[in-house]
Design a protein around this motif. Structure first.
Motif, PDB file in Angstrom:
ATOM      1  N   GLU A  26       0.815  -1.212   0.000  1.00 11.48           N
ATOM      2  CA  GLU A  26       0.000   0.000   0.000  1.00 11.48           C
ATOM      3  C   GLU A  26       0.850   1.263   0.000  1.00 11.48           C
ATOM      4  N   ARG A  27       2.050   1.169   0.528  1.00 11.29           N
ATOM      5  CA  ARG A  27       2.914   2.350   0.612  1.00 11.29           C
ATOM      6  C   ARG A  27       3.932   2.437  -0.514  1.00 11.29           C
ATOM      7  N   THR A  28       4.282   1.311  -1.116  1.00 12.44           N
ATOM      8  CA  THR A  28       5.332   1.333  -2.141  1.00 12.44           C
ATOM      9  C   THR A  28       4.811   1.081  -3.543  1.00 12.44           C
ATOM     10  N   GLY A  29       3.637   0.465  -3.684  1.00 18.69           N
ATOM     11  CA  GLY A  29       3.115   0.169  -5.012  1.00 18.69           C
ATOM     12  C   GLY A  29       3.778  -1.026  -5.659  1.00 18.69           C
ATOM     13  N   GLY A  30       3.267  -1.412  -6.814  1.00 18.13           N
ATOM     14  CA  GLY A  30       3.722  -2.626  -7.464  1.00 18.13           C
ATOM     15  C   GLY A  30       5.025  -2.514  -8.214  1.00 18.13           C
ATOM     16  N   HIS A  31       5.350  -1.329  -8.732  1.00 19.89           N
ATOM     17  CA  HIS A  31       6.570  -1.194  -9.532  1.00 19.89           C
ATOM     18  C   HIS A  31       7.829  -1.445  -8.714  1.00 19.89           C
TER      19      HIS A  31
ATOM     20  N   GLY B 247       3.490  -7.416  -4.678  1.00 18.75           N
ATOM     21  CA  GLY B 247       2.849  -7.717  -3.407  1.00 18.75           C
ATOM     22  C   GLY B 247       3.361  -8.979  -2.749  1.00 18.75           C
ATOM     23  N   PRO B 248       2.680  -9.433  -1.707  1.00 19.12           N
ATOM     24  CA  PRO B 248       3.135 -10.604  -0.957  1.00 19.12           C
ATOM     25  C   PRO B 248       3.295 -11.859  -1.810  1.00 19.12           C
ATOM     26  N   ILE B 249       2.320 -12.139  -2.709  1.00 16.22           N
ATOM     27  CA  ILE B 249       2.451 -13.350  -3.518  1.00 16.22           C
ATOM     28  C   ILE B 249       3.622 -13.218  -4.485  1.00 16.22           C
ATOM     29  N   GLY B 250       3.853 -12.017  -4.990  1.00 14.76           N
ATOM     30  CA  GLY B 250       5.009 -11.811  -5.857  1.00 14.76           C
ATOM     31  C   GLY B 250       6.323 -11.991  -5.131  1.00 14.76           C
ATOM     32  N   ALA B 251       6.334 -11.628  -3.841  1.00 14.60           N
ATOM     33  CA  ALA B 251       7.557 -11.744  -3.047  1.00 14.60           C
ATOM     34  C   ALA B 251       7.951 -13.197  -2.802  1.00 14.60           C
TER      35      ALA B 251
ATOM     36  N   VAL C 197       6.182  -8.636 -12.695  1.00 11.36           N
ATOM     37  CA  VAL C 197       4.761  -8.556 -13.043  1.00 11.36           C
ATOM     38  C   VAL C 197       3.891  -9.059 -11.899  1.00 11.36           C
ATOM     39  N   TYR C 198       4.494  -9.827 -10.977  1.00  2.55           N
ATOM     40  CA  TYR C 198       3.770 -10.305  -9.793  1.00  2.55           C
ATOM     41  C   TYR C 198       4.233  -9.507  -8.575  1.00  2.55           C
TER      42      TYR C 198
END
Length: 510
Positions: free
Chosen positions: A365-370, A378-382, A375-376
Motif C-alpha cells: 500500500e505504501r510502495t506500489g507494485g513497480h 505484493g506478498p504473492i510476488g515476493a 509482473v507479480y
C-alpha cells in the motif's frame, strides 16, 4: 486441423522435480533477459523512490481501502467461508500432487475436442510458439484478454519484434499500454493512476481525439472514460482475426478452459476471432468440472468484492460454425517445475491471482507494485517471483514484508505466505559465499549468549545506548555502519534501565 506436436523425449529435470513419463515439464528457473520477472533495482532502492511520491501513495491508499471494504462485505455474507478456503487449499494440494498426470489428461481432452496443445519449457519457447502461430494466420495484429502469463514472458515485446501489434483490451491494461507504463497490481494494473491521469493518457494517445477537427471534450468521469475506451476498442474487436488469452482455470476432466472478467472484453476476444491462442501456466489446473464450484465462489469475492463475476466464459476445443475455428493451448512452465520441487515453496503455486494479499499488505500500500520489479507484485510476488527466477535473482523480495500475516488471513486458498518468506530468506542466507556483517553480528551474539559472564558484560555495554537515546524511546536512526543498515529502516528501542535478570533479583530479593 493441425495435429499436436510430438512430445519431446525425456530430459533430466532439477533434483527432486516431478517426472511425467515422456512429458518434459521444464527448466529449473525462468531464463534471464526475457519477460518481466526481474527488476533493474533491488526492492529497497525502488521503494525509497515510491515512498517520495505522494500522489502514488494517495492513489494506492484510496484504491486498496475501497477494495478491502467491498471484499469484507461479501465475504461476511458467507457463513462457511473458512470451510471454502480449506476446500480450495485441499483441492490445490491434491492437484499439485498429481500435476503430471492431470496435464497429460488435459492435453488428451483438448486434442479430442479439436484443439492443439503446445508445451513451452520457458518464456523463449512460449514466445516463439505464439509468434509462429500468429504468423501462420497472416495476421499482423492480435487482441488480448488479460493474461498474467503473457506479461510474465514478455509476449507483447516478442510479437512487436516480429512486426505484430498486440492490443490490450482490459481497460486497466489498455491504460497501462497507452501510457507506455508497467502494471502495478494483479487485478487492477493501473491502480497507481487516478482519473485525471487516465484522461490525459486517452487524449494524448487515442486516435479519436487526434486531428484539428477532433472533439477533445472528455471529462474525467468513469462512465465517459469507459465510453472512450469502448469506442477505441470496438473497431479492433471487429477486425481482429487472432486473439490471445490467459486462463483462470483449466479442467483436466473435460479439457475446458475458463476466463472470468468484468468488462465483456473477454467474451469478445474468445468468440469473434477465427483463431484463439491461450497461454496458461501449468499450475492453473483443476481435476474435475465440479471443482470449479469452490473456486468460482472464492475468486470473485476475494478479487473484485463481487458475489460472482459478471462474465464467466468457458470453452473446450473447437465447435464447428461457432466461435474460433482454430484453438491452441500453450502450457507454460517457465520455472514452475522448480517451484513444485520445493516442499515449502510449492504452496505459492496454489495462487488463483485474486490480489487479496496485495490489498491488505501495508508494504504494498505504501510502495506500489513497480517497486517489486516483477509482473507479480505484493506478498504473492515476493514468494513466487524469486522461486521462478531463482532466489538470488530476486534476493530482496523475500524481505519486502513485515511478516504481519495479513496476507495469509486474506488469501482465499490459505497460502502461508509468511512461512514461505522466512523459508526463502533462509535460502538466501545459506547461498552467501562470503561472510556478511549480519552473520558476523549474530555469531558474536551467539557466543555471548552461550557464556553467562560474556552475556552480562554485553548487557552492561548495551546500556550505554541510553546515552545516545537522550531520554527518547528509540535510538537515533542515523548511526555509524554497520548498525546504520538496521536503524535506517527500523526503530531500535532504547536499552532499559535494568535487565530482566536485575529486575527479577530486585523484586524477589535474590
Amino acid at each position: 486441423m493441425t495435429t499436436a506436436p510430438e512430445r519431446p523425449a525425456p530430459t533430466p529435470l532439477a533434483p527432486g522435480a516431478p517426472r511425467s513419463g515422456t512429458t518434459f515439464l521444464g527448466l529449473p528457473t525462468a531464463p534471464r533477459g526475457v519477460g518481466h520477472l526481474r527488476g533493474d533495482r533491488s526492492f529497497p532502492d525502488a521503494a525509497r523512490d515510491a515512498l517520495r511520491d505522494g500522489q502514488l501513495r494517495a492513489n494506492l491508499g484510496h484504491a486498496t481501502s475501497t477494495i478491502r471494504a467491498k471484499r469484507a462485505k461479501v465475504v461476511g455474507e458467507v457463513p462457511d467461508w473458512e470451510e471454502l478456503r480449506q476446500a480450495g487449499k485441499a483441492l490445490k494440494q491434491s492437484t499439485m500432487a498429481r500435476l503430471d498426470e492431470l496435464l497429460v489428461q488435459l492435453e488428451d481432452q483438448v486434442t479430442a475436442r479439436g484443439g492443439t496443445v503446445h508445451w513451452a519449457r520457458d518464456a523463449d519457447e512460449a514466445n516463439a510458439i505464439v509468434t509462429r502461430l500468429v504468423q501462420a494466420t497472416g495476421a499482423d495484429e492480435v487482441v488480448k484478454v488479460k493474461s498474467m502469463a503473457t506479461q510474465e514472458i514478455g509476449l507483447n515485446e516478442a510479437l512487436e519484434a516480429a512486426g505484430i501489434t498486440a492490443h490490450e483490451t482490459d481497460l486497466a491494461e489498455l491504460i497501462v499500454q497507452l501510457g507506455d507504463d508497467a502494471p502495478s497490481h494483479i487485478l487492477v494494473p493501473a491502480i497507481h493512476k487516478n482519473r485525471a491521469e487516465i484522461r490525459e493518457i486517452f487524449l494524448r494517445t487515442m486516435p479519436q481525439f487526434q486531428g484539428p477537427d477532433a472533439d477533445r471534450d472528455l471529462p474525467d468521469e468513469p462512465r465517459r472514460l469507459a465510453m472512450a475506451a469502448r469506442t477505441h476498442l470496438r473497431e479492433r474487436f471487429l477486425r481482429a482475426r487472432v486473439a490471445i488469452s490467459g486462463a483462470n482455470f483449466a479442467v483436466a476432466e473435460t479439457g475446458t478452459l475458463a476466463v472470468v472478467e468484468s468488462e465483456g472484453n473477454g467474451r469478445m476476444c474468445l468468440t469473434l476471432p477465427q483463431t484463439l491462442i491461450t497461454v496458461m501456466g501449468i499450475e492453473k489446473l483443476v481435476p474435475t468440472w465440479r471443482d470449479l464450484e469452490v473456486f468460482l465462489q472464492l475468486l470473485p469475492r476475494s478479487s473484485t468484492g463481487e458475489r460472482m463475476n459478471p462474465y464467466t466464459s468457458t470453452w473446450a476445443g473447437v465447435t464447428p460454425g461457432d466461435g474460433p475455428q482454430e484453438f491452441h493451448l500453450v502450457l507454460l512452465d517457465n520455472g514452475r517445475t522448480a517451484v513444485l520441487a520445493d516442499e515449502v515453496g510449492r504452496e505459492a503455486l496454489h495462487c488463483i491471482r485474486c490480489s487479496a494479499c496485495l490489498n491488505v499488505c501495508p508494504v504494498y500500500e505504501r510502495t506500489g507494485g513497480h517497486s517489486y520489479g516483477s509482473v507479480y507484485p505484493g506478498p504473492i510476488g515476493a514468494v513466487l517471483s524469486p522461486q521462478l527466477t531463482g532466489v538470488e535473482d530476486n534476493a530482496s523480495l523475500p524481505y519486502a514484508s513485515s511478516l504481519c500475516g495479513a496476507c495469509y488471513d486474506a488469501c482465499p486458498v490459505a497460502i502461508d505466505i509468511p512461512s514461505i518468506l522466512v523459508h526463502l530468506r533462509a535460502e538466501h542466507v545459506e547461498a552467501q559465499e562470503r561472510t556478511t556483517p549480519e552473520a558476523v553480528a549474530f555469531r558474536a551474539l551467539s557466543k555471548a549468549m552461550s557464556h553467562p559472564r560474556l552475556w552480562r558484560l554485553t548487557q552492561r555495554a548495551a546500556g550505554l545506548g541510553r546515552l545516545l537515546a537522550r531520554g527518547k524511546p528509540t535510538l537515533p536512526p542515523v548511526l555509524p555502519p554497520p548498525v546504520s543498515g538496521w536503524t535506517r529502516s527500523r526503530d531500535l528501542p532504547t536499552p532499559p534501565r535494568e535487565t530482566f535478570t536485575q529486575a527479577w533479583a530486585r523484586e524477589h530479593g535474590r
